[in-house]
Scaffold this active site. Structure first.
Site, PDB file in Angstrom:
ATOM      1  N   SER A  79       1.662  -1.509  -7.648  1.00 45.04           N
ATOM      2  CA  SER A  79       1.495  -2.399  -8.488  1.00 45.04           C
ATOM      3  C   SER A  79       0.490  -3.378  -7.528  1.00 45.04           C
ATOM      4  O   SER A  79       0.567  -4.716  -7.182  1.00 45.04           O
ATOM      5  CB  SER A  79       2.158  -3.521  -8.769  1.00 45.04           C
ATOM      6  OG  SER A  79       3.658  -3.709  -7.045  1.00 45.04           O
ATOM      7  N   LEU A  96       0.547  -1.378  -0.183  1.00 41.02           N
ATOM      8  CA  LEU A  96       0.292  -0.002   0.018  1.00 41.02           C
ATOM      9  C   LEU A  96       0.414   1.529  -0.200  1.00 41.02           C
ATOM     10  O   LEU A  96       2.297   1.093   0.334  1.00 41.02           O
ATOM     11  CB  LEU A  96      -1.122   0.001   0.750  1.00 41.02           C
ATOM     12  CG  LEU A  96      -1.830  -1.167   1.429  1.00 41.02           C
ATOM     13  CD1 LEU A  96      -2.343  -1.171   2.528  1.00 41.02           C
ATOM     14  CD2 LEU A  96      -2.668  -0.671   0.016  1.00 41.02           C
TER      15      LEU A  96
END
Length: 644
Positions: free
Chosen positions: A551, A478
């Site tokens: 990602s 995160l």
């Protein structure tokens, strides 16, 4: 004296009966098969029409008829008359809603032909089911309610039927009994549909006024429409040319579905002949390799054949030992299909989640499965106006044209010429859900003009010069998890140990390489694709590459993994809870996202898919950045630097 009649022995009667049965079965076996669909808008009478065809062709057993009559009385359809739609609308949900939501297949036969009919949904929500039913059809019956005329779904289904390559189209103006069989109504609908059909490339179709409920012009011409002189629907279905007949006149094509090797003395290649015909002695070419040979035998379960045509499943043995496996195509040696890895295609999106350009999907085409990546659509089609609309992606039931590339060259033909070698489906690699159906148009010229250039200094030579094994350490987590901080410390430690490294950080690449990308799901996919390609080039140079990107999607992380040799991709999950990451909020991004000032923010209104089996997992609630970096470096040195 009266003449005594001697009855024939019973065995002669049995023999005659058996002969009659054999003759009947032989005739039935050699009847041609017509596959067709009924489609159109909701409540145009598709199910009723199929029920009428089944009823009139005597394909309903007595117990089925009794149940049908009881059901018709129970649901209260137009007095005590039979509701033929109940023969087809088998799902309880369909009966309750009065619409068809699944594809219902039915078989029936007449003296002249066998039929398989697919009753496809009319509601826009179930367009993907219509595509499924149409994919194998020879003919499409486009139904129009005479009271409503040409509707959006009429156009959508006509466009799809044409795109899917259905050559035979019947325009059936249904429910003529509800407009008093008025020729002016029929002519008006015919005029409107003809204009639309010409605009999408449908050059010919057969139009007829019918009533599925009353039976007008279904099996015979109706006295209620003396102004109509064309064939009845059944007459047309029994005489129209089927696709198999057309395909038999084309060059030979057979996709290998199975390499048949029961023993060391036999090696055959089994599959369904998609087009053309074949005989022993014919020269063939194996694609994509391009190797040639000749057919030695055509083997079937019953006996060897001296001739086989499109639609037959056979096993071919070849005169030479050639490399041929599942997914390869055996074709006429003098007229083989093309081989390419980049194409233009029409795509019908069939998933609730929108298409993500740049994401790799499984592509099933013929008997082979490859990885395919779809680019941003060139345009999306408005089925009402045939306008080509700009689009960044495709959502459920959208139809668009886009370029796509495969991970290796494949034999193909344009879908208009060969459904088997031009039609495909896309499958999500993570969920295994079918997300799209597509039709190839042509290969891109760039596919023929771009070739790999041989180089003398290999990636192994680059790595040996640097005294290390190239790796890609892929940090994911995160925003605010500490990816960039830990990645930076890891690079410093590796650099101090004499390792050749390079750090690609998420924010940094957006200042240059990816400055044109936003934060939509589609842009995030493209962001990772580009970074993956750059990282691959760097590992080719022998570097240890460190990346720090959120990602968020497993599919894209897996895409990058597949770019590299086995063992070179190392997924490092910086595992920090959302609450802790939001508490840190060094850049103030979570606060903006919570206030609605920052859209598509991972963890708030965009998902983060946690790695399932990362090579390294760092729990930041237990390790600080320095300790985490030490652990990662120890793993790197211990596993990939055996000389230290």
């Amino acid at each position: 004296m009266s003449e005594t009649l001697t009855p024939e022995p019973i065995y002669q009667t049995d023999a005659l009966i058996a002969a009659d049965i054999d003759a009947y079965l032989d005739v039935h076996q050699h009847k041609t098969m017509l596959r067709f669909i009924t489609c159109g808008s909701v409540d145009d009478g598709k199910s009723t029409l199929i029920g009428r065809l089944l009823y009139d062709s005597k394909m309903i057993f007595e117990d089925q008829l009794a149940a049908l009559e009881a059901d018709s009385k129970r649901v209260g359809t137009q007095g005590q008359e039979i509701d033929f739609a109940l023969l087809v609308d088998g799902l309880a949900a369909e009966r309750e809603q009065g619409i068809t939501i699944d594809v219902a297949y039915r078989f029936f036969a007449t003296e002249k032909r066998k039929f398989i009919v697919a009753d496809t949904p009319g509601h826009e929500q179930y367009t993907r089911n219509m595509v499924t039913g149409a994919s194998t059809a020879d003919l499409a019956i486009i139904l129009i309610d005479a009271r409503k005329g040409v509707l959006t779904q009429t156009r959508r289904h006509s466009f799809l039927a044409h795109q899917i390559g259905i050559r035979n189209i019947v325009l059936a103006v249904n429910k003529m009994d509800l407009v008093d069989y008025d020729q002016a109504v029929f002519d008006g609908i015919l005029k409107d549909y003809t204009e639309f059909a010409c605009s999408i490339g449908i050059s010919s179709f057969v139009a007829m006024p019918i009533s599925g409920f009353k039976g007008d012009n279904i099996t015979g011409l109706s006295a209620n429409t003396p102004w109509y002189s064309g064939p009845s629907l059944m007459q047309h279905l029994e005489t129209v040319e089927v696709d198999a007949t057309v395909d038999a006149r084309k060059p030979f094509r057979m996709a290998v579905q199975w390499v048949n090797r029961p023993n060391l003395d036999f090696r055959g290649f089994s599959g369904l002949i998609a087009s053309g015909s074949i005989r022993p002695g014919d020269a063939v070419r194996i694609l994509p390799s391009g190797k040639t040979s000749t057919v030695k035998q055509i083997v079937t379960l019953g006996a060897d054949l001296d001739h086989a045509i499109a639609g037959q499943s056979v096993t071919l043995t070849l005169a030479d030992e050639v490399d041929c496996s599942r997914g390869d195509v055996i074709a006429s040696a003098d007229s083989p299909p093309q081989v390419a890895d980049q194409f233009e295609a029409t795509i019908v999106w069939m998933d609730e989640a929108e298409m993500l350009p740049g994401r790799p999907y499984w592509m099933k085409i013929g008997a082979q499965t490859v990885t395919a990546t779809v680019q941003q659509p060139k345009y999306q089609v408005n089925v009402n106006t045939m306008e080509q609309l700009a689009a960044r992606t495709l959502d459920l039931n959208a139809i668009g044209v886009a370029n796509l590339s495969t991970d290796r060259p494949i034999p193909f033909e344009a879908y208009a010429d060969n459904r088997d070698l031009g039609g495909f489906i896309l499958i999500d690699k993570m969920t295994n859900a079918t997300v799209a159906a597509g039709m190839l148009h042509f290969s891109l010229r760039r596919a023929d003009n771009i070739h790999w250039q041989a180089v003398d200094i290999t990636r192994e030579a680059h790595a040996a010069q640097k005294g290390q094994s190239p790796k890609l350490l892929w940090f994911t987590g995160l925003s605010g998890s500490g990816k960039s901080t830990i990645a930076n410390i890891v690079e410093k430690k590796l650099h101090a140990l004499g390792r050749h490294t390079f750090l690609l950080d998420g924010d940094n690449v957006r200042h240059g390489l990816n400055k044109d990308l936003g934060f939509t799901d589609a842009d995030r996919v493209e962001n990772i694709r580009r970074v993956g390609e750059v990282a691959k080039l760097m590992t080719d140079a022998g570097l240890i590459v460190i990346t720090a990107f959120i990602s968020p999607f497993r599919s894209e992380r897996e895409m990058v993994r597949q770019m590299l040799p086995v063992g070179e991709f190392v997924e490092v999950h910086i595992d920090t809870s959302l609450a802790e990451a939001e508490k840190r909020d060094v850049k103030g991004l979570y606060a903006k996202a919570r206030a609605g000032q920052l859209k598509n923010f991972t963890g708030i209104d965009s998902p983060y898919e946690v790695p399932e089996k990362p090579e390294i997992r760092i729990d930041t609630s237990k390790l600080d950045a320095e300790a985490a970096a030490d652990l990662i470096v120890e793993r790197v040195i211990g596993i990939w630097s055996p000389d230290l």
